[in-house]
Design an enzyme around this catalytic site. Structure first.
Site, PDB file in Angstrom:
ATOM      1  CG  ASP A 174      -0.067  -0.040   2.526  1.00  0.00           C
ATOM      2  OD1 ASP A 174       0.357   1.044   2.985  1.00  0.00           O
ATOM      3  OD2 ASP A 174       0.188  -1.140   3.053  1.00  0.00           O
TER       4      ASP A 174
ATOM      5  CG  ASP B 122       1.681   4.967   5.769  1.00  0.00           C
ATOM      6  OD1 ASP B 122       1.481   3.924   6.417  1.00  0.00           O
ATOM      7  OD2 ASP B 122       1.885   6.066   6.306  1.00  0.00           O
TER       8      ASP B 122
END
Length: 287
Positions: A210, A212
């Protein structure tokens, strides 16, 4: 101690090692308590392998609850001299996309003192060099193996380790970006530090899952999104680990195996007997 072996510590989504023969489970007690789970030992085309799920099977342990000292000491008991650590991480750079692999070569510790981070104490003082916290030889093999199996791999970079278990606030994420870090995770410290004290080569295969929460316009990090990418990458991670293991020679040939040679400051005559016994596996070759 048994013959030399290659250790694998599996992170989120990687709870077992495939392709092993002569498989058996080994339940160990260590001077630092029980490890995360039973160790799984086996043979991969002539290489002895030792696998441990960092969070326990079923993912039962928070990052702060992982018994890092017991895990690393248990690896040492089983003859492991190199550890390949697999971890899910958040990306802090646009170029590191979810699904990419990163082989970090630096760490920043933002844990909050809740984790035992050294084997020393209780009457013995030791200071190991940690300027370069991963083994360059082992990380090089890991990067080559990732490229060999077709992964998009970024060699080098800084892994920021936070306490967790919550993900970062948006303000924290932006701050960390300003520090120039590359990925963010919750587990590789004190793991890397303890491996150095145990004179075990250590390298990380970081799976970016991802962005973040710093990336405007991109979905914020969630467990569901993380695990979706992890599931996609687990098979690839296993191929990388296999390729790396098959590239490794029997002798590491680096400086990691003598990290304690000049580390102990304490007069041996003043080390308490109980502490001396607790650290026998690490220090007997020097005392």
């Amino acid at each position: 101690m048994t013959a030399s072996a290659i250790g694998v510590i599996g992170g989120s989504g990687l709870y077992e090692m495939e392709g092993l023969t002569e498989v058996r489970e080994v339940v160990l007690e260590t001077p630092f308590g029980a490890p995360s789970d039973a160790f799984v030992t086996g043979v991969l085309e002539g290489r002895r392998m030792v696998f441990l799920p960092r969070h326990g099977r079923g993912h039962r342990l928070l990052p702060s609850e992982v018994p890092y000292r017991a895990n690393i000491h248990g690896m040492k008991q089983l003859g492991v001299d190199r550890i390949l650590s697999v971890s899910a991480v958040g990306s802090m750079r646009e170029a590191i996309e979810p699904g990419h692999m990163v082989i970090p070569d630096q760490f920043i510790d933002r844990t909050q003192g809740k984790r035992a981070s050294t084997f020393f104490g209780n009457g013995i003082v030791g200071h190991v060099a940690f300027a370069d916290p991963v083994c360059p030889d082992l990380s090089g093999v890991l990067a080559e193996a990732a490229g060999e199996v077709g992964a998009t791999v970024h060699r080098g970079g800084t892994y920021l380790c936070i306490e967790g278990p919550n993900f970062s606030t948006r303000a924290e994420s932006r701050l960390y970006r300003n520090w120039g870090v590359d990925v963010i995770g919750m587990t590789n410290l004190p793991e890397a530090r303890l491996a150095r004290e145990a004179e075990i080569c250590y390298a990380t295969l970081a799976l970016a899952t991802d962005y973040d929460c710093w990336y405007e316009g991109h979905d914020d990090v969630t467990v569901e999104a993380v695990m979706a990418i992890v599931r996609q990458n687990v098979a690839l991670a296993r191929r990388i680990l296999r390729a790396a293991a098959l590239r490794l020679d029997s002798d590491p040939g680096c400086a990691c195996g003598s990290a304690l040679r000049y580390a102990v400051m304490t007069d041996p005559a003043r080390i308490p007997p109980a502490t001396r016994e607790q650290l026998a596996l690490l220090l007997d070759k020097y005392f």
